[in-house]
Structures are given as structure tokens and as C-alpha cells.
Design an enzyme around this catalytic site. Structure first.
Site, PDB file in Angstrom:
ATOM      1  CG  HIS A 277      49.823  29.409  63.552  1.00 15.08           C
ATOM      2  ND1 HIS A 277      51.181  29.570  63.655  1.00 15.08           N
ATOM      3  CD2 HIS A 277      49.473  28.545  64.533  1.00 15.08           C
ATOM      4  CE1 HIS A 277      51.631  28.837  64.666  1.00 15.08           C
ATOM      5  NE2 HIS A 277      50.611  28.208  65.201  1.00 15.08           N
ATOM      6  CG  ASP A 298      69.026  41.117  51.079  1.00  9.64           C
ATOM      7  OD1 ASP A 298      69.979  40.317  50.949  1.00  9.64           O
ATOM      8  OD2 ASP A 298      68.108  41.235  50.251  1.00  9.64           O
ATOM      9  CB  ALA A 299      67.860  43.421  57.345  1.00  8.42           C
TER      10      ALA A 299
END
Length: 612
Positions: A277, A298-299
């Protein structure tokens, strides 16, 4: 700050779309999906084809339907006010302009842009307009999206077989979003194996600036009650995934998110690598797949250690939710059978379909058209003429050159006979009435019959019968007289025994010079000698000459059986020769009157006998 163009579900089982730039296969796939899902109304309300109007026939299950075709976006939106999705299959050159026009229509909420290569400045303008007007842009460079069991855009999810395998004919509980259309198909399959399937799937497109982002759709999914978990497939390049990270950290997403960013192999290359892409090109450490995967983990997202273990992560998340009672697995259903197209069924040998027309004289299915098996290129390369083409299309064989030359002479000699004969007169009157070429030609051709032109066939029939029965000219003429039938091919309004028709003399000279046999013509000459003894105007005319000489051509060439000759005469081939020839003259008279700008014809009253 994370913004979104829509806050919840954008498709449903009643969603209808307008399809820009007609493409038969993706539209038919949408309609087949509709039927598979049990929709009552087709998802394609109208087609927009600039410059064209009318209807396009397609199938909705076994029923053939006519979908309206409109020439402009405005007209289509006005005609179908409930259609709120615009599927744009325009090329990259016109995709932006047509998409912008669609977004400006009050009825359109979602625009899907399929084309790749749309200029980035144009895409940014579309994004800005969509966001400020609470509308959704999917793409560019997208296959679109799908709501399982409800609605799909174009070629999304591929073939019907793939859709069935991925269980997309009924809703599951997973919301899925990806940049890649091709990888979407892969993940639909994966998700169907380890969960109860997709509820909604979106491919945002692989361009650098997609019309809507991964996080746009994840935030939507979070607000859709039927979606219990979310699967995200990102890729290296750009920073879209970080807006998703921010949304996770800020607590805007309270559903489990399984995510993977592909392109971790990019670090194996010494130089920067451009993947498939336009947006799949790392612009630094933050845009690498590894950094994004780490940030998502981590989120609070479920991030596997590799793409190979992505399926296991999705399965584990689903089973955990099911175990907690947050997911009630969908009850499986059997989708209806999509009727197979006749052409594909014939090719696969599943059905036998009768044909409706038989053609033995021409075939245009190959690389070039063929006349009676002779390729067009051969006809041109060998310098064949009109007579040769007539011999192929009428008689299905290549006749000797003297035969085809004779045919051409007949056409030339019969092309016209002045403006006063009935056919030409009718054509002239029609042309002067302002009618078109075809109408003028047909009005003249319709006068051809027993009294005008039809005598060619009758001459051949009667002279052949008399000769074959060995009747003397006296017996033939007198038997016709007893029946009250004039001998066809004998008699002329102008020509006499001492002023013969030049055309007849030319045809007889050619035949005596080139034909191997002229028995039928010579018999007609004997009949003419007898009829002239009765009246000086009972001379052989051009109909009699052509009719009898054609019998000599058929019999003398040795290429036709007696049965074939009888069939040719009875069918009316010779009248066809007159029709063909006279068409040349009638067309000429039409052009002549048009060129001269002649007014409407009115017959002079002085030429009419008015009686009481």
C-alpha cells in the site's frame, strides 16, 4: 483529540446504495449477498452511468430485476431519496470530483471510494468536508465494507463461496477493521473459525490519507451493542494506530480489542522498504510495526507475539467473553442456495440449455467473423467481391468466379430503373416527406412483389417446370394461357422484338461466353420466339433472363443437387437478388432527394380523373 465521522452503526438490512460507474460483477455480487441474507429489497437502488439512462437487468435470486440507470448523481439521489450509501467505482481521475458531489447531496451519508491513486490533496479535501458534515468516507483504495447478514459494498469478502465459508450471511459479534481489503478476506475466515463471526467489517484502504481511520471505526464499534469484541489489523507506516492507542488509554473503548500491526519483517531489510500500500512505508521508528504493536499492548489491547498467533489471541478473547456470559453464540442457520448463472452452469456441464437460433452461414465468436467458414481476412486477402460474399452467405459455398461475376452483373443491371417505377416513386415520396433513410428505403422495398420484381422467381419456377417436363414452347405458352396466367419473364411495356432490352442481351452474351450450359436460357429464347409471333411486345424481359440464367448457373456449375436447386427456387433466392440490387438504387434516390432539398410531394390534381 480523536474525532469520528459517525458514532454508531452505518449499515442495516434496509440500507440501499447508489452505484457509480456500472460494473456488472460487483453489483451482482451485492444482489447475491442480499438474497443470501434474506433481504426483501435489493441493496442497489440505482446505477449512475454518466450520459446514460434507462434500466439494467440483473438477478435478485431467481428473479430478474430492472435497476434504474441515471445519467447524473443529482438525478439518482432525487429518484432514490432513501439510498444513503454512494459506491464509487470511478477511475482515480474522476473519483474525487464525483465523491465530493455525492457528499454534497443531503441524502448521502456514506461514500466508498474504490479507486487507487486519488491525489492526496483531493482526499484531504473530502475528509475535511465529510467530518464537518458528519458523513463517512471509506477509502480511497478500498474494497469497502460489510455488515454480516445485512449489507455489503461491491466486491467486499469476494465470492459467494467465500462469504458462506466466512459465515457472513448472518451477524456475529466481532467488529473488524483493517487497512487491507485482501487481508480482510483472510481475517474474516480466521474470525469465523474461532468465534461466532463478524458483525461488521471495514477495509479503510491503503492510501497514506484514508477517508476514515482505524480508530474512527473502532470507536463506532464500541457504541454498537451487538459488537462484543473488536479485531484490528494495522500495518507499518503512518501513525493511525496511535490515535487508537490514545482512545484505549483515555477509556473511550471499553470492549476487548485484539490487534496486530503487520510489517515486522521490515527490520530485516537494510534499506527502507515500500510494501503493497501507499501508506505501508515506515517513516521512522514510531511508524514501525514493532513500535505500534508495543504501544497498543501497553494501552491494553490484546497483541500476539506474531501474526501466526493472532488467531489464537482472537479465540482466547472470544472464549473468555463467552465464559463470562457476555457473548451468547449465534444459532447457526443454513443460507439459501444462490442460483447459478446459466453460462457458468453450461460451462461446468451441470445443465443443457437449448439454443433459440440456428446459424449456418456466419460466425463471429472467434478472433474474426467467418462467412460460411471463410475468415474475413481471407475474403479480403483473396480480393473476393460482392458476388463471392453472396455465394458464401446465400449458398454456403464458394462458387466459381464466372458465377459470382454473373451475380455481380445482375446486381449492377437491376440496381435502378429510373424514378418512375413504383419502388423508386414510393422512396422519393417518402424522402420528400422528411423521413429517414431506412423508412424511405423500406417504403420502396414494400412495393416489390408479383408485379414489381417478383417475376424473377416466378420465371425460374415456370420455365424450370416446363423444361423439366419437356413441354414444347407451344405447349408451355398455351397451357399457361388456359390457366389464365401470363408467362412470367415475357412481356415489356416499352421494349419490342425489334428493340430488345440491352440488359437482357448483356446477360445472354455473358452466359453464352462463360457458362458451361445455357439450356434453360435457350429454352426461354425459343418460348420468346413463339410469343413474338403473337405480339411484338411479348419479348423476354430482364426478369426472364435472370430467372432462367440462374437456373443454368445452379445446374451447370455442378455444385448443387436437384433437390437443392428446387429449394433455392422455391424459397425465393432470386427475388432476394432483386431486393438487394434495387436497394442500391432506392438508397440513391433517397440521397438524391435529400441533397436536392425537395419539398413535400403532392400529386397534381390534373393527373387525377375525378368521377361521380
Amino acid at each position: 483529540m480523536v474525532t469520528t465521522m459517525a458514532t454508531g452503526q452505518i449499515f442495516s438490512r434496509t440500507t440501499q446504495a447508489l452505484f457509480y460507474n456500472y460494473k456488472q460483477l460487483p453489483i451482482q455480487r451485492m444482489l447475491d449477498f442480499d438474497f443470501l441474507c434474506g433481504r426483501e429489497t435489493p441493496s442497489v437502488a440505482g446505477i449512475i452511468n454518466p450520459g446514460a439512462e434507462g434500466f439494467q437487468k440483473l438477478f435478485f435470486g431467481q428473479e430478474e430485476i430492472a435497476i434504474p440507470v441515471h445519467s447524473t448523481i443529482e438525478a439518482a439521489c432525487a429518484a432514490h431519496p432513501t439510498a444513503d450509501v454512494f459506491i464509487n467505482f470511478a477511475s482515480f481521475r474522476s473519483a474525487a470530483a464525483s465523491s465530493k458531489l455525492a457528499l454534497k447531496q443531503p441524502t448521502i451519508r456514506v461514500v466508498a471510494i474504490i479507486a487507487e491513486g486519488v491525489p492526496e490533496s483531493d482526499t484531504k479535501e473530502l475528509i475535511s468536508y465529510a467530518r464537518s458534515n458528519n458523513k463517512v468516507v471509506i477509502g480511497p483504495a478500498t474494497v469497502g465494507g460489510i455488515q454480516a447478514g445485512a449489507f455489503k459494498i461491491g466486491d467486499t469478502a469476494g465470492t459467494i463461496d467465500n462469504i458462506i465459508q466466512c459465515k457472513l450471511y448472518r451477524p456475529g459479534c466481532v467488529g473488524f477493521v483493517s487497512k487491507s481489503g485482501g487481508m480482510s478476506n483472510e481475517l474474516y475466515n480466521t474470525i469465523a473459525r474461532v468465534t461466532d463471526g463478524i458483525y461488521e467489517g471495514i477495509a479503510i484502504g491503503g492510501d497514506v490519507f484514508p477517508g476514515s481511520t482505524l480508530s474512527d471505526h473502532v470507536l463506532r464499534f464500541n457504541n454498537i451493542p451487538q459488537i462484543k469484541m473488536i479485531v484490528v489489523l494495522g500495518e507499518l507506516g503512518g501513525r493511525d494506530e496511535y490515535s487508537l492507542v490514545e482512545a484505549l488509554k483515555s477509556g473511550k473503548i471499553n470492549k476487548p480489542v485484539c490487534a496486530w500491526v503487520s510489517g515486522t519483517c521490515a527490520r530485516l531489510f537494510k534499506s527502507e522498504v515500500q510494501f503493497g500500500h501507499a501508506g505501508a512505508k515506515s517513516g521512522g521508528e514510531m511508524e514501525s510495526a514493532q513500535a505500534k504493536n508495543e504501544a497498543l499492548k501497553d494501552a491494553g489491547a490484546v497483541v500476539p507475539t506474531s501474526f501466526e498467533s493472532f488467531e489464537a489471541s482472537i479465540k482466547e478473547t472470544y472464549e473468555k467473553l463467552a465464559g463470562e456470559g457476555k457473548i451468547t453464540p449465534v444459532k447457526e442457520i443454513t443460507p439459501p442456495q444462490i442460483p447459478e448463472d446459466l453460462n457458468s452452469a453450461i460451462k461446468s456441464g451441470k445443465v443443457r440449455a437449448p439454443t433459440h437460433i440456428i446459424s449456418t452461414i456466419s460466425d463471429d465468436r472467434g478472433e474474426e467473423p467467418c462467412y460460411a467458414g471463410v475468415p474475413m481476412s481471407t475474403i479480403v486477402e483473396k480480393g473476393m467481391g460482392i458476388g463471392d460474399v453472396i455465394s458464401l452467405l446465400w449458398f454456403k459455398r464458394s462458387l466459381p468466379r464466372y458465377c459470382t461475376h454473373f451475380i455481380e452483373i445482375c446486381v449492377m443491371l437491376c440496381a435502378d430503373h429510373g424514378p418512375c417505377v413504383s419502388g423508386a416513386h414510393n422512396t422519393i415520396v417518402t424522402a420528400r416527406a422528411g423521413k429517414d433513410l431506412v423508412s424511405s428505403l423500406v417504403s420502396g422495398l414494400l412495393t416489390i412483389g408479383p408485379r414489381f420484381g417478383g417475376a424473377v422467381d416466378d420465371a425460374a419456377r415456370y420455365f424450370k417446370d416446363a423444361y423439366d417436363r419437356k413441354l414444347t414452347p407451344y405447349e408451355f405458352v398455351e397451357s399457361m394461357k388456359k390457366k389464365g396466367i401470363r408467362v412470367p419473364g415475357i412481356g415489356h411495356r416499352i421494349k419490342r422484338g425489334d428493340n430488345r432490352d440491352k440488359r437482357v442481351e448483356l446477360l445472354q452474351l455473358f452466359a453464352r461466353t462463360h457458362f458451361p450450359s445455357t439450356k434453360y436460357m435457350e429454352y426461354a429464347v425459343e418460348v420468346e420466339t413463339y410469343t413474338l409471333s403473337k405480339a411484338n411486345n411479348l419479348v423476354m424481359n430482364v426478369d426472364g433472363a435472370i430467372g432462367t440464367l440462374f437456373l443454368d448457373l445452379l445446374a451447370g456449375s455442378g455444385m448443387f443437387t436437384k433437390q437443392e436447386i428446387d429449394e433455392i427456387v422455391n424459397i425465393g433466392y432470386l427475388n432476394g437478388l432483386f431486393v438487394l440490387a434495387r436497394s442500391i438504387g432506392l438508397i440513391g434516390h433517397t440521397f438524391d432527394q435529400k441533397r436536392l432539398k425537395q419539398p413535400l410531394y403532392r400529386h397534381p390534381w390534373e393527373d387525377v380523373l375525378y368521377t361521380k
